[in-house]
Design an enzyme around this catalytic site. Sequence first.
Site, PDB file in Angstrom:
ATOM      1  N   MET A 124     -27.375  -5.315  -5.585  1.00  0.00           N
ATOM      2  CA  MET A 124     -28.786  -4.928  -5.488  1.00  0.00           C
ATOM      3  C   MET A 124     -28.917  -3.469  -5.048  1.00  0.00           C
ATOM      4  O   MET A 124     -29.658  -2.702  -5.626  1.00  0.00           O
ATOM      5  CB  MET A 124     -29.489  -5.817  -4.453  1.00  0.00           C
ATOM      6  CG  MET A 124     -29.443  -7.290  -4.806  1.00  0.00           C
ATOM      7  SD  MET A 124     -30.127  -8.347  -3.492  1.00  0.00           S
ATOM      8  CE  MET A 124     -28.680  -8.542  -2.448  1.00  0.00           C
ATOM      9  N   ILE A 156     -21.085  -2.380  -2.838  1.00  0.00           N
ATOM     10  CA  ILE A 156     -21.017  -3.749  -3.343  1.00  0.00           C
ATOM     11  C   ILE A 156     -19.731  -4.437  -2.861  1.00  0.00           C
ATOM     12  O   ILE A 156     -18.628  -4.010  -3.172  1.00  0.00           O
ATOM     13  CB  ILE A 156     -21.104  -3.771  -4.883  1.00  0.00           C
ATOM     14  CG1 ILE A 156     -22.390  -3.033  -5.330  1.00  0.00           C
ATOM     15  CG2 ILE A 156     -21.084  -5.212  -5.409  1.00  0.00           C
ATOM     16  CD1 ILE A 156     -23.683  -3.507  -4.679  1.00  0.00           C
ATOM     17  N   GLU A 241     -29.229 -17.049   3.045  1.00  0.00           N
ATOM     18  CA  GLU A 241     -28.415 -15.857   3.266  1.00  0.00           C
ATOM     19  C   GLU A 241     -28.396 -15.486   4.750  1.00  0.00           C
ATOM     20  O   GLU A 241     -27.352 -15.147   5.320  1.00  0.00           O
ATOM     21  CB  GLU A 241     -29.034 -14.717   2.450  1.00  0.00           C
ATOM     22  CG  GLU A 241     -28.192 -13.496   2.331  1.00  0.00           C
ATOM     23  CD  GLU A 241     -28.875 -12.433   1.459  1.00  0.00           C
ATOM     24  OE1 GLU A 241     -28.835 -11.259   1.868  1.00  0.00           O
ATOM     25  OE2 GLU A 241     -29.450 -12.773   0.404  1.00  0.00           O
ATOM     26  N   GLY A 363     -30.094  -7.337   5.390  1.00  0.00           N
ATOM     27  CA  GLY A 363     -31.377  -7.041   6.042  1.00  0.00           C
ATOM     28  C   GLY A 363     -31.126  -6.483   7.417  1.00  0.00           C
ATOM     29  O   GLY A 363     -30.714  -7.213   8.322  1.00  0.00           O
TER      30      GLY A 363
HETATM   31  C1  LIG Z   1     -19.926  -3.029   3.941  1.00  0.00           C
HETATM   32  C2  LIG Z   1     -21.167  -3.223   3.155  1.00  0.00           C
HETATM   33  C3  LIG Z   1     -21.261  -4.245   2.238  1.00  0.00           C
HETATM   34  C4  LIG Z   1     -22.409  -4.396   1.462  1.00  0.00           C
HETATM   35  N1  LIG Z   1     -22.437  -5.358   0.501  1.00  0.00           N
HETATM   36  C5  LIG Z   1     -23.480  -5.356  -0.381  1.00  0.00           C
HETATM   37  C6  LIG Z   1     -23.460  -6.194  -1.519  1.00  0.00           C
HETATM   38  O1  LIG Z   1     -22.510  -6.956  -1.731  1.00  0.00           O
HETATM   39  N2  LIG Z   1     -24.495  -6.139  -2.376  1.00  0.00           N
HETATM   40  C7  LIG Z   1     -25.561  -5.330  -2.167  1.00  0.00           C
HETATM   41  O2  LIG Z   1     -26.471  -5.322  -2.975  1.00  0.00           O
HETATM   42  N3  LIG Z   1     -25.615  -4.517  -1.095  1.00  0.00           N
HETATM   43  C8  LIG Z   1     -24.598  -4.510  -0.202  1.00  0.00           C
HETATM   44  N4  LIG Z   1     -24.625  -3.672   0.859  1.00  0.00           N
HETATM   45  C9  LIG Z   1     -25.776  -2.811   1.083  1.00  0.00           C
HETATM   46  C10 LIG Z   1     -26.646  -3.243   2.271  1.00  0.00           C
HETATM   47  O3  LIG Z   1     -27.349  -4.385   1.938  1.00  0.00           O
HETATM   48  C11 LIG Z   1     -27.570  -2.071   2.613  1.00  0.00           C
HETATM   49  O4  LIG Z   1     -26.772  -1.090   3.201  1.00  0.00           O
HETATM   50  C12 LIG Z   1     -28.676  -2.437   3.539  1.00  0.00           C
HETATM   51  O5  LIG Z   1     -29.587  -3.253   2.865  1.00  0.00           O
HETATM   52  C13 LIG Z   1     -29.417  -1.202   4.052  1.00  0.00           C
HETATM   53  O6  LIG Z   1     -29.814  -0.406   3.005  1.00  0.00           O
HETATM   54  P1  LIG Z   1     -29.484   1.152   2.995  1.00  0.00           P
HETATM   55  O7  LIG Z   1     -28.086   1.345   3.323  1.00  0.00           O
HETATM   56  O8  LIG Z   1     -29.999   1.711   1.734  1.00  0.00           O
HETATM   57  O9  LIG Z   1     -30.335   1.710   4.190  1.00  0.00           O
HETATM   58  P2  LIG Z   1     -31.880   2.125   4.133  1.00  0.00           P
HETATM   59  O10 LIG Z   1     -32.663   1.047   3.482  1.00  0.00           O
HETATM   60  O11 LIG Z   1     -32.017   3.491   3.593  1.00  0.00           O
HETATM   61  O12 LIG Z   1     -32.195   2.136   5.662  1.00  0.00           O
HETATM   62  C14 LIG Z   1     -31.853   3.218   6.524  1.00  0.00           C
HETATM   63  C15 LIG Z   1     -32.410   2.895   7.880  1.00  0.00           C
HETATM   64  O13 LIG Z   1     -33.830   2.810   7.791  1.00  0.00           O
HETATM   65  C16 LIG Z   1     -34.276   1.646   8.388  1.00  0.00           C
HETATM   66  N5  LIG Z   1     -35.511   1.207   7.752  1.00  0.00           N
HETATM   67  C17 LIG Z   1     -35.674   0.834   6.476  1.00  0.00           C
HETATM   68  N6  LIG Z   1     -36.949   0.492   6.259  1.00  0.00           N
HETATM   69  C18 LIG Z   1     -37.617   0.654   7.426  1.00  0.00           C
HETATM   70  C19 LIG Z   1     -38.964   0.458   7.831  1.00  0.00           C
HETATM   71  N7  LIG Z   1     -39.892   0.000   6.992  1.00  0.00           N
HETATM   72  N8  LIG Z   1     -39.270   0.718   9.114  1.00  0.00           N
HETATM   73  C20 LIG Z   1     -38.356   1.164   9.968  1.00  0.00           C
HETATM   74  N9  LIG Z   1     -37.073   1.355   9.629  1.00  0.00           N
HETATM   75  C21 LIG Z   1     -36.707   1.102   8.370  1.00  0.00           C
HETATM   76  C22 LIG Z   1     -33.137   0.688   8.186  1.00  0.00           C
HETATM   77  O14 LIG Z   1     -33.192  -0.373   9.075  1.00  0.00           O
HETATM   78  C23 LIG Z   1     -31.951   1.575   8.442  1.00  0.00           C
HETATM   79  O15 LIG Z   1     -31.752   1.694   9.810  1.00  0.00           O
HETATM   80  C24 LIG Z   1     -23.498  -3.536   1.654  1.00  0.00           C
HETATM   81  C25 LIG Z   1     -23.407  -2.517   2.587  1.00  0.00           C
HETATM   82  C26 LIG Z   1     -22.258  -2.326   3.302  1.00  0.00           C
HETATM   83  C27 LIG Z   1     -22.177  -1.166   4.172  1.00  0.00           C
END
Ligand SMILES: Cc1cc2nc3c(=O)[nH]c(=O)nc-3n(C[C@H](O)[C@H](O)[C@H](O)COP(=O)(O)OP(=O)(O)OC[C@H]3O[C@@H](n4cnc5c(N)ncnc54)[C@H](O)[C@@H]3O)c2cc1C
Lengths: 386, 386, 386, 386
Positions: A124, A156, A241, A363
């Site tokens: 995603m 991912i 999840e 999340g």
């Molecule tokens: C080791 C690892 C494995 C993963 N595995 C998968 C996978 O298998 N499949 C997949 O799809 N993804 C995967 N992910 C991605 C993971 O789901 C995302 O990193 C996560 O959802 C956060 O998104 P982002 O990194 O884009 O951070 P962002 O969404 O850019 O967030 C950055 C910061 O902003 C904060 N924030 C966001 N919105 C708000 C708001 N409205 N108010 C206040 N604060 C906010 C967040 O909490 C965070 O602290 C993985 C990530 C890692 C590091």
Amino acid sequence: MRKFTEEQHMFRDAYRRFLADDVAPRMDEFREAGIVDREIFKKAGDQGFLMIWPDEKYGGMGDDDFRYEQIIIEETTRAGCAEWYNTLHSRLVGPYFKNIGNEEQRERFLPKCVSGETILAVAMTEPGAGSDLSGMKTTATDNGDHWVLNGSKTYISNGINADVVIVAAKIAGVDDKHAMVLLIVERGMEGFERGQNLEKIGLHAQDTAELFFNNVKIPKENQLGTPGKGFIHLMEGLAEERLIAMVGYAASARRAFDVTREFVMERDVFGKKLSDMQNTQFKMAEMDSKIDMLQVYVDHCVEVHNQGGLNANIAAKGKMLGSEIEWEMADLGLQLHGGAGYMKEYEISRIFTDARMSRIYAGSSEIMRYIVGRDVFSQKYQSILE
Amino acid sequence: MRKFTEEQHMFRDAYRRFLADDVAPRMDEFREAGIVDREIFKKAGDQGFLMIWPDEKYGGMGDDDFRYEQIIIEETTRAGCAEWYNTLHSRLVGPYFKNIGNEEQRERFLPKCVSGETILAVAMTEPGAGSDLSGMKTTATDNGDHWVLNGSKTYISNGINADVVIVAAKIAGVDDKHAMVLLIVERGMEGFERGQNLEKIGLHAQDTAELFFNNVKIPKENQLGTPGKGFIHLMEGLAEERLIAMVGYAASARRAFDVTREFVMERDVFGKKLSDMQNTQFKMAEMDSKIDMLQVYVDHCVEVHNQGGLNANIAAKGKMLGSEIEWEMADLGLQLHGGAGYMKEYEISRIFTDARMSRIYAGSSEIMRYIVGRDVFSQKYQSILE
Amino acid sequence: MRKFTEEQHMFRDAYRRFLADDVAPRMDEFREAGIVDREIFKKAGDQGFLMIWPDEKYGGMGDDDFRYEQIIIEETTRAGCAEWYNTLHSRLVGPYFKNIGNEEQRERFLPKCVSGETILAVAMTEPGAGSDLSGMKTTATDNGDHWVLNGSKTYISNGINADVVIVAAKIAGVDDKHAMVLLIVERGMEGFERGQNLEKIGLHAQDTAELFFNNVKIPKENQLGTPGKGFIHLMEGLAEERLIAMVGYAASARRAFDVTREFVMERDVFGKKLSDMQNTQFKMAEMDSKIDMLQVYVDHCVEVHNQGGLNANIAAKGKMLGSEIEWEMADLGLQLHGGAGYMKEYEISRIFTDARMSRIYAGSSEIMRYIVGRDVFSQKYQSILE
Amino acid sequence: MRKFTEEQHMFRDAYRRFLADDVAPRMDEFREAGIVDREIFKKAGDQGFLMIWPDEKYGGMGDDDFRYEQIIIEETTRAGCAEWYNTLHSRLVGPYFKNIGNEEQRERFLPKCVSGETILAVAMTEPGAGSDLSGMKTTATDNGDHWVLNGSKTYISNGINADVVIVAAKIAGVDDKHAMVLLIVERGMEGFERGQNLEKIGLHAQDTAELFFNNVKIPKENQLGTPGKGFIHLMEGLAEERLIAMVGYAASARRAFDVTREFVMERDVFGKKLSDMQNTQFKMAEMDSKIDMLQVYVDHCVEVHNQGGLNANIAAKGKMLGSEIEWEMADLGLQLHGGAGYMKEYEISRIFTDARMSRIYAGSSEIMRYIVGRDVFSQKYQSILE
Ligand SMILES: Cc1cc2nc3c(=O)[nH]c(=O)nc-3n(C[C@H](O)[C@H](O)[C@H](O)COP(=O)(O)OP(=O)(O)OC[C@H]3O[C@@H](n4cnc5c(N)ncnc54)[C@H](O)[C@@H]3O)c2cc1C
Ligand SMILES: Cc1cc2nc3c(=O)[nH]c(=O)nc-3n(C[C@H](O)[C@H](O)[C@H](O)COP(=O)(O)OP(=O)(O)OC[C@H]3O[C@@H](n4cnc5c(N)ncnc54)[C@H](O)[C@@H]3O)c2cc1C
Ligand SMILES: Cc1cc2nc3c(=O)[nH]c(=O)nc-3n(C[C@H](O)[C@H](O)[C@H](O)COP(=O)(O)OP(=O)(O)OC[C@H]3O[C@@H](n4cnc5c(N)ncnc54)[C@H](O)[C@@H]3O)c2cc1C
Ligand SMILES: Cc1cc2nc3c(=O)[nH]c(=O)nc-3n(C[C@H](O)[C@H](O)[C@H](O)COP(=O)(O)OP(=O)(O)OC[C@H]3O[C@@H](n4cnc5c(N)ncnc54)[C@H](O)[C@@H]3O)c2cc1C
């Protein structure tokens, strides 16, 4: 006090032995390689540990009692093998076939998932869109009998190992940022490339990668669920999840507690055991209490989920608090190890770096607060107990 | 989701009405006076709300399902009447008669306790000994057919209202700091005096006082349990005492949450509702989660207790975390009220000052950590779940 | 290590004696009455302790070195007299005359303020508008040679004692929510009424009241500063106002530390001094460190302010952290007192209830975070050190 | 606002350029190798950046104004090169020669230390003794004209690179667990072996190793200070050691703040900048405030130290709070980066894993609390301000 069936206890023992024999001894090798050997999935599949829930006709046990997965998660963690995140395959991605796949797809994919020949991932997140999936840029263009997929995904899990990836994409040409479709992308499809295995601060045995889609042709047979409803399909899986997440965090917190307890009962400082110091006692007492409280909540959620009543808010609460209690314990555990806690040789150092992810993925804590907060101030708010 | 019987639901409704009609309207008057009118005890007794557990022959319902008391505590709190701490009478002191009293004593005292004519108190704490009861200085000298009691007690709840006080004293002449006897001291006994109603920062409707014993002659009929085992008798009640505490803290935390939720959904700041601010949402979301987790733990403990399995450690964990979550919520609630939170006119201000006691009495947070910590590092340690 | 002049040391001694002789012995009486006797203001004025900064021609010392006020605040707190909030009069309200008053107003009001015959207050907050002053409803209508004031204010310190109140009001008919005028309202003006002395959870010797303005005719001579700029005038005082606040919080935190230190070094628990327990030591060590760090920051701000360089952001940081460190110490102090901490008889109980206000008034912690956060993400952001 | 001389500003600029040109571009290579190329020490030495304080006759500047080292630490951190811990060499170990070495030793060792040809380390910790050095097992046997050293040390920084190691050992045959001698052990001495470069969770470019001493013959010329006083010699350096620590933590906290500030001002979430979210604003505001307060304290300590007045307690407070504020910021910074924060590619991930060490070495947070706490309850206690 906990409520598992006799069968489940036996299942636990068998799985525990499997880990001890086949997985734990190889974890260091996997960490070095940055990836778990596919062989392990197959071995697990052979012994019936991968997917429990699918119907017997697909090779499963046909039992979707969540406690089986709970046992899997707890034992994998307790054995120090949690970086081999098989639940992602088994109960986080797999169920998409059950919930929104069609029979043909189930027949085509499930048996090899159960046997461990096919490894699953779900994609995603993108470089520019994580918490807020509506910001994704990957598109799927409807070309009659197939979709054309363009874009990229990142972070991912199983990104290198995966044979089958469920990819969320926006439907090109539709002016609605939530109109998505889920597509089944298979290893070897033309235009589907993988990036490097990303270097992380922990979870070293887990392969995490970028995926690139350059005009990948996806036959309509590989369209999962209803086009346009992709976002909703993703949401439907959230309660489970988060339940998976909190079960893992509770297990990891308890593991951190256990290794720390052992350490401080052995370690001499100033002519006493470190466990004789009141600071050690008070802090460990606090964590023991918090972890117990968390576990009672987790078990309650498992029960509610088995009865079909777990909603995404209740689960968000456990996901959030669980990851925070796990973290508190991991940090305390490292601290009480002194310099040793900083050395990779000690398990606590790994629990610590691995645990740092829990407050972010599935999340982030901020998103959990956002979701629960929205519920709190909605008209239909009611606490878990009403 | 919660597990109460149909009968218990009805009991809850009836008790809620009683509070609304007879107690809540008079609370301000009681706060002003620093004491609840004895009349209230009698009214409650008349309607069967005081002691549920005693056998029908003593006037009770003969049902010691703890959920009745849980309902009492929850409703009293929800109605803003928690300063009328009737559970102290009913389920904290009363059960001494059941557990260590003899039949004659039960017959002599219980009926009037059930009816509310006799109000109970228990006196352990002294100016120089609270957490560490072995430091107490009050002594009982065995004079054949009676004991002679000398010393003083302090911070005694119901200290003014009480007709019967169970007093812990060291047995004079025995060289063992844990050798105590429990004595039943009655209003009017010669040499038994009470001090002023102490001025506190909260719990204004609760009378708290010093008690003085100057050569009080206590007939052996008023000796409770086995002489020398007084300390152990006190310990036996700890699990239930802590359960009572945590049930109250959870209820109070929830009440603080509710009044705050209502306030912030009404309050305008900077052109929005205060509940529209992300800080408000995140903080309230966190508290909603913690309070839910606490409540699930509390209900679990109630269930375990009803099955006879609640030990003092499990209960200590809930007592400790409960009082801390209650406090966190009370403090946040006051803060979100702004200046209004500091005014006695607002319920949150009372919840706040009352809640400050929870981390101190019934075993301070430090003592709870001490107890749990001792367990953690004992050989026979096992977590709640094993 | 601290930097006070010889003269200031003497001033400190003299003021300390004054408090010991004339104020401290009467504090309980004032708490009972809910108000400080006006006499105290006069005595302080007589001895030159009320307003230091006004020019000698108005009766002051003509020295606006902030360290004089710092001494006043520190000593008042150390003597347990902080509820007599004379700095509000002297350096929070008084300077309005200097900064935006005209010469005629200075001559008319300052001498009696210096002598303590006139007591000052400032009224901004309303039932519906605190943090966000632009939401105020009180209006001033320009009637040529006078203004007509209508509305009400609440939570006004010195609300009962004050002879002169600086009131902020919106200018009627101007369509700009920040267009305000500051008016000098005097005791006895027709249509100016006061409400009850409000009941608070602490600060019992401080009179806090509602004020009502019903067509109060205010002559233009009592218009303070430039009409329309009232809001800006209020903002101009913010840096100093927050400095006053942080000086007080640091002093109060230190006082709470001192009384607690003394208590735990005396109190016996489990055969040791309470100060022998590692928990006590670690917690007190942490607070000692935090209070020291706070004090160094506060003294730094005083120095910067004396050089004219203190801006409202730097001050907001100290106000916020100061109130939180004070609170942490007050809460710990009460806790370490056990049951005694909950009794009004013990100074810590008062420090505790009084301290609860610090995170709310003079800009709540949320508002401080808002202000500092806005600065952090502005283009012109620079840390204190650049 | 900060107080550096013109010369120091120029020094800062020159050193900053050196880092940018010669060090920063190679850090990834060093991390990969687990060690900094010795060449870097030489280059730094050539340009006068290694040891500032030694007399000109040894090649230094002869200026022991601590602000030079402060500049070194701040700039190394700001440039992302803090894993190259040159201050350990320059101002943590080097000064032993000045303070307790004799002239012959200064002449023999200092010039090559200044030039960077000789790299220094200090070895106190052992597998069984860290916080409590009196538990060490390494012994030195006095053999007339030489000592014979036996035992092992662990977690020694520069353990691989070091040419000269100052080793603390117990004097064999003396029945006093504090009777130690400090010995200068040189590369190539027979019986002196090094273990593997230890694998850590962070500080990857720093070599940390075990050292083994098997009957190493140390000529008396290599005895440092007074035999028997080794422990005291170690203690004498504590104030400065902690000052070094806190300067670094403040710089690292500020760096974490800066990179996070930049990230959140760029990152889009839910149609806004992440810096537009109130949670982000409030949390960053809090950290900005804490880091400022810390920096003011640190600068104060530097000033006091330059005047010769810094004692070990004052320094312990800053060491403790500094490491905790650094940690809070590192953790928040990672969190606000979301998934990116977990990737080694992002600087915040390194700041985070590196920062985890600060609460442990140079005296863990528990030891700091112990030390400050002991002071708090001593008779001669006085706060920093008196
Ligand atoms: C080791 C690892 C494995 C993963 N595995 C998968 C996978 O298998 N499949 C997949 O799809 N993804 C995967 N992910 C991605 C993971 O789901 C995302 O990193 C996560 O959802 C956060 O998104 P982002 O990194 O884009 O951070 P962002 O969404 O850019 O967030 C950055 C910061 O902003 C904060 N924030 C966001 N919105 C708000 C708001 N409205 N108010 C206040 N604060 C906010 C967040 O909490 C965070 O602290 C993985 C990530 C890692 C590091
Ligand atoms: C409103 C109110 C009602 C009460 N009602 C009753 C009643 O009805 N009957 C009755 O008998 N008592 C009653 N109490 C007394 C109450 O139980 C005691 O106050 C409580 O047990 C604490 O004892 P203490 O006040 O003597 O504090 P202390 O025991 O002196 O404790 C002081 C501090 O030391 C800490 N401490 C103690 N031991 C340790 C240790 N080993 N390590 C570290 N820290 C430690 C404590 O946690 C506390 O913070 C009441 C008290 C209040 C205020
Ligand atoms: C004892 C006492 C003495 C006082 N003395 C005086 C006096 O002499 N003169 C005078 O004028 N006033 C006085 N006040 C009033 C005081 O200044 C206000 O109470 C204070 O400014 C807060 O305003 P409020 O009570 O209206 O709370 P509100 O402004 O309604 O705030 C309620 C809550 O919302 C939070 N909040 C507000 N805005 C935001 C936002 N944008 N984001 C997130 N959270 C937000 C606040 O922090 C607070 O927690 C006094 C108050 C008290 C209790
Ligand atoms: C990367 C790295 C670099 C290092 N560099 C050097 C170096 O160059 N030279 C060198 O000599 N050493 C070095 N050290 C060692 C470091 O100084 C020690 O790790 C540190 O002093 C802690 O000692 P320990 O690891 O033995 O922990 P322990 O002393 O065993 O402590 C374990 C835990 O117990 C706690 N504890 C200890 N005493 C008490 C008490 N009385 N009450 C309560 N809690 C207590 C500690 O705080 C800690 O949490 C380094 C360590 C690391 C990891």
